[in-house]
Design a protein around this motif. Structure first.
Motif, short mmCIF file in Angstrom:
data_model
loop_
_atom_site.label_atom_id
_atom_site.label_comp_id
_atom_site.label_asym_id
_atom_site.label_seq_id
_atom_site.Cartn_x
_atom_site.Cartn_y
_atom_site.Cartn_z
N CYS A 24 0.83 -1.20 0.00
CA CYS A 24 0.00 0.00 0.00
C CYS A 24 0.87 1.25 0.00
N THR A 28 2.40 -0.48 4.12
CA THR A 28 1.88 -1.70 4.73
C THR A 28 1.56 -2.72 3.65
N TYR A 30 -1.02 -5.96 2.29
CA TYR A 30 -2.37 -6.53 2.32
C TYR A 30 -2.31 -7.84 1.55
N HIS A 44 -8.89 -2.77 -6.00
CA HIS A 44 -8.21 -2.22 -4.82
C HIS A 44 -7.76 -0.78 -5.06
N ARG A 53 -11.84 -2.44 2.31
CA ARG A 53 -11.86 -1.21 3.10
C ARG A 53 -10.43 -0.79 3.47
N TYR A 54 -9.60 -1.76 3.83
CA TYR A 54 -8.23 -1.46 4.23
C TYR A 54 -7.48 -0.74 3.10
N THR A 55 -7.60 -1.24 1.87
CA THR A 55 -6.82 -0.65 0.78
C THR A 55 -7.45 0.63 0.22
N ARG A 58 -5.65 3.46 1.51
CA ARG A 58 -4.19 3.41 1.36
C ARG A 58 -3.77 3.30 -0.10
#
Length: 97
Positions: A24, A28, A30, A44, A53-55, A58
């Motif tokens: 990311c 970080t 994923y 993504h 949601r995480y990416t 980011r």
């Protein structure tokens, strides 16, 4: 970092799943699974559907590692194993020649 690919089995395309790792924008990692990793990468990055949601928070993300697995179950087990690795171990996996 270069994109690494590791084959963990030969299977017809319909049974083949890909375990992938993204780096990311914030540095970080994923990890996920998909049948079509190129499509999933674009999701993504915010095009062609919803990414995780995480990416989403980011972006942009870059695919840095892939490996194939025969069947979804094997792919998900490998995904879980990679997620348990420490950051240093993930970096070694991505950069291993």
């Amino acid at each position: 970092m270069r994109l690494k690919e590791k084959a963990t089995g030969r299977a017809p395309a319909a049974e083949r799943w890909t375990v992938y790792m993204l780096r990311c924008a914030d540095g970080t990692y994923y990890t996920g699974v998909a049948r079509d990793p190129a499509r999933r990468l674009s999701e993504h990055n915010g095009t062609g559907g919803r990414g995780a949601r995480y990416t989403r928070a980011r972006q942009p993300v870059q695919m840095v590692y892939t490996e194939t697995a025969r069947g979804r179950s094997r792919a998900q087990r490998r995904e879980a194993a990679i997620k348990k690795l420490s950051r240093a171990q993930k970096i070694r996996l991505v950069s291993h020649d």
